[in-house]
Design a protein around this motif. Structure first.
Motif, short mmCIF file in Angstrom:
data_model
loop_
_atom_site.label_atom_id
_atom_site.label_comp_id
_atom_site.label_asym_id
_atom_site.label_seq_id
_atom_site.Cartn_x
_atom_site.Cartn_y
_atom_site.Cartn_z
N VAL A 272 1.37 -0.89 -0.30
CA VAL A 272 -0.35 0.20 -0.04
C VAL A 272 0.86 1.43 0.14
O VAL A 272 2.00 1.37 0.52
N ASN A 273 0.08 2.20 -1.16
CA ASN A 273 1.27 3.33 -1.20
C ASN A 273 0.21 4.54 -0.10
O ASN A 273 -0.57 4.58 -1.25
N LYS A 274 0.59 5.18 0.00
CA LYS A 274 -1.04 6.15 0.85
C LYS A 274 0.05 7.48 0.50
O LYS A 274 -0.88 8.27 0.79
N GLU A 275 1.02 7.85 -0.35
CA GLU A 275 1.47 9.13 0.05
C GLU A 275 0.06 9.49 -1.54
O GLU A 275 0.47 9.00 -3.08
N PRO A 276 -0.68 10.57 -1.08
CA PRO A 276 -1.28 10.49 -2.59
C PRO A 276 -0.57 11.16 -4.13
O PRO A 276 -1.14 11.30 -5.12
N ASP A 277 0.73 12.07 -4.06
CA ASP A 277 0.31 12.76 -5.16
C ASP A 277 2.30 13.00 -4.99
O ASP A 277 3.12 13.57 -6.37
N GLY A 278 3.06 11.31 -4.56
CA GLY A 278 4.24 11.68 -5.00
C GLY A 278 4.08 10.75 -5.92
O GLY A 278 3.53 9.94 -7.21
N GLY A 279 6.14 10.50 -6.64
CA GLY A 279 6.18 9.02 -7.43
C GLY A 279 5.91 7.82 -6.75
O GLY A 279 5.63 7.42 -5.52
N PRO A 280 5.50 6.93 -7.71
CA PRO A 280 5.56 5.48 -7.91
C PRO A 280 6.62 4.64 -6.87
O PRO A 280 7.75 5.25 -6.86
N MET A 281 6.31 3.54 -5.93
CA MET A 281 7.08 2.66 -5.63
C MET A 281 7.43 1.97 -6.56
O MET A 281 6.60 1.73 -6.89
N PHE A 282 8.60 1.40 -5.92
CA PHE A 282 9.21 0.96 -7.28
C PHE A 282 9.41 -1.11 -6.59
O PHE A 282 9.94 -0.89 -5.41
N ALA A 283 8.01 -1.76 -7.27
CA ALA A 283 8.32 -2.88 -6.92
C ALA A 283 7.93 -4.10 -7.67
O ALA A 283 7.12 -5.11 -7.84
N PRO A 284 8.30 -3.97 -8.70
CA PRO A 284 8.74 -5.61 -9.95
C PRO A 284 8.77 -6.60 -9.71
O PRO A 284 9.77 -7.04 -8.49
N LEU A 285 8.36 -7.48 -10.38
CA LEU A 285 8.76 -9.21 -9.73
C LEU A 285 9.13 -9.38 -8.16
O LEU A 285 9.83 -9.92 -7.82
#
Length: 556
Positions: A272-285
């Protein structure tokens, strides 16, 4: 004691009935009756060896560059506080935890309210188990391991957790966290670790969060080859890996947290990324179990692993071959769904769709013959083909489609799909945002109808205003009609972006997430006059679209 009595040296450990000394720990051969007395005596560079057995005491390691090493099955029943840098704790179990001065309960706490002095090294937990941490009657949040920066000192720069196990952390009255990273904590590496059975009113396996009082947020956090499982909560959803915060105090920075090659299993929510306006979390693979990813917020998680991380043979992420893309299927049953395969799947149609609650048929469109053909469950789609699914009822399913790949050799030339004169139904997930000008075909028209696509955009890709609009980044399983009028014969080819020997990195940037397509492929406005439908032959729609549209409007 009075008179002239010599008391030095004296025993630090008590003497048993048989005259033996009960030793809790040693430092450079010197024996101590308690672990704390040994730790307090240790100097820079010393190793405190804890003897096997259960030791009921709380430990504070106040000297930098000290190693606390458990022997055999050494257990501390209490908590460990680490207010200084370059401390290593290894081969040790910490159980039950204990309240701090602020009543917050931790198994291990790293931080210093009086001011942390960063010495450019790491605080390291290796081969450590933290278990059975509970509230001790308090109403405070409980953490297995808590790392917190305070404004009085330096940032905490350098945290290494390797083969750390945090399990059975519970707090019914408040929150429960496996690992909490709070305020200005930088350069965090979490590898080969397990966080399981975390339960509270709210709960996280691992969480990056700001403080309501102290400055900063965690930065440069990396998770690799970990398992986060059975994170549950009673008042909210339990979260495996989270970016936390509130509007009042701000949010942790999702772009500073990276997670790859981890297993997320049986959590209420995986990421879960609760940050509303920031960049994405990088979580592939990452591997999300048989039910697929349960992710909310701006998180890049596609492609995903198709098997547990422990079954992945490659040492380098770029050489991983056990991966696939997420496919979301949603229909009310009134319209067939198109699933375009821009890359060759590693399973048959029956294996991909067999577990779904679908009562209908599957077809492919023969572009050369201009007709649909039934396919059986053992049919494996070719690159560029579109599988059409019909169902008597609604469809709301998410599956992971494994990609056939071989990374033993350098990537081969990307494959192409031959286009025939007339209507062609082809997979275009790897040719995002193309229009007729990108096809070297006289008279070619691209007829995009988003209703034909299994998903208008690919799950697990980045969101935000700085990225091209969602209608340009279409789903990896997009299916599109192309009409070719190139008499007498067509030799048109449509590149798919897929190559049999491509690496996962090439798959991401050439099929799922083409690099900066805006520079090469301008977005195409959708022409509402031409919505080819699977209920009608494309030829009929092309010749008399108004009649089809009128019939659709009547049905509505």
């Amino acid at each position: 004691m009075t008179d002239n009595v010599e008391v030095n040296p004296w025993l630090d450990a008590p003497v048993g009935e048989g005259g033996e000394v009960a030793v809790a720990a040693t430092v450079d051969g010197e024996e101590f009756s308690s672990i704390q007395s040994a730790v307090s005596t240790a100097k820079d560079g010393d190793t405190v060896i804890i003897q096997s057995g259960v030791h009921s005491e709380n430990i504070t390691v106040s000297t930098p560059n000290v190693t606390v090493d458990g022997q055999d099955s050494a257990v501390i029943d209490g908590r460990i506080d680490i207010p200084v840098d370059e401390v290593t704790v290894t081969n040790l179990t910490v159980q039950n935890g204990a309240p701090s001065g602020s009543s917050e309960v931790e198994g291990i706490f790293i931080g210093n309210a009086g001011g942390f002095d960063d010495l450019d090294g790491d605080v390291t937990l290796r081969n450590v188990v933290v278990e059975d941490v509970h509230g001790h009657g308090t109403g405070s949040t409980v953490e297995g391991v808590h790392v917190k920066y305070y404004d009085n000192g330096d940032e905490i720069d350098g945290i290494t957790f390797d083969n750390l196990t945090v399990r059975n952390v519970t707090q019914t009255a408040a929150g429960a966290d496996g690992v909490k990273l709070q305020a200005e904590v930088d350069d965090v590496s979490i590898t080969n670790s397990t966080f399981s059975d975390i339960e509270g009113a709210w709960a996280y396996g691992v969480v990056s969060t700001p403080s309501s009082v102290e400055m900063g947020v965690p930065d440069d956090v990396t998770l690799r080859r970990n398992t986060i499982e059975n994170v549950t909560a009673t008042e909210y959803d339990g979260i495996g890996l989270g970016i936390d915060g509130k509007d009042k105090n701000g949010y942790a920075d999702a772009s500073d947290v990276r997670a790859t090659q981890n297993d997320f299993l049986n959590n209420d929510l995986d990421i879960v990324n609760k940050e509303p306006d920031g960049g994405p979390m990088f979580a592939p693979l990452n591997y999300f179990g048989e039910d697929g990813p349960n992710v909310t917020g701006n998180v890049v998680y596609d492609p995903v692993l198709t098997t547990s991380e422990e079954n992945v043979a490659a040492d380098s992420p770029r050489n991983i071959s056990e991966y696939g893309s997420v496919l979301e299927l949603q229909s009310d049953g009134s319209r067939a769904l198109a699933v375009g395969f821009s890359a060759r799947p590693d399973e048959s149609v029956g294996e991909i769709f067999g577990e779904m609650d679908i009562s209908g048929n599957a077809f492919v469109y023969d572009n050369e013959a201009g007709e649909y053909q039934d396919i059986s469950g053992d049919y494996v789609p070719s690159v560029g083909e579109v599988v059409v699914l019909t169902s008597e009822g609604g469809i709301d399913e998410t599956v992971t489609v494994p990609i056939e790949t071989n990374v033993d050799n350098e990537a081969a030339t990307p494959e192409s799909v031959s286009l025939s004169n007339g209507w062609n139904l082809v997979a275009t997930g790897g040719t995002v945002g193309f229009d007729s000008s990108t096809l070297d075909i006289a008279g070619a028209e691209v007829q995009n109808d988003l209703q034909l696509q299994a998903q208008p955009s690919q799950p697990g890709l980045a969101e935000g205003e700085e990225l091209p609009p969602s209608e340009v980044y279409t789903g990896a399983f997009e299916g599109t009609w192309i009409f070719v009028d190139d008499e007498p014969n067509s030799d048109a080819q449509l590149a798919t972006g897929y190559a049999e020997d491509q690496s996962v990195e090439e798959y991401v940037f050439e099929v799922v997430y083409p690099n900066d397509p805006q520079a090469e492929y301008p977005p195409v406005p959708i022409d509402p006059r031409y919505p080819p439908e699977f209920a009608y032959p494309p030829e009929l729609i092309y010749e008399n679209p108004d009649a089809i549209l009128a019939e659709e409007n009547t049905d509505e």
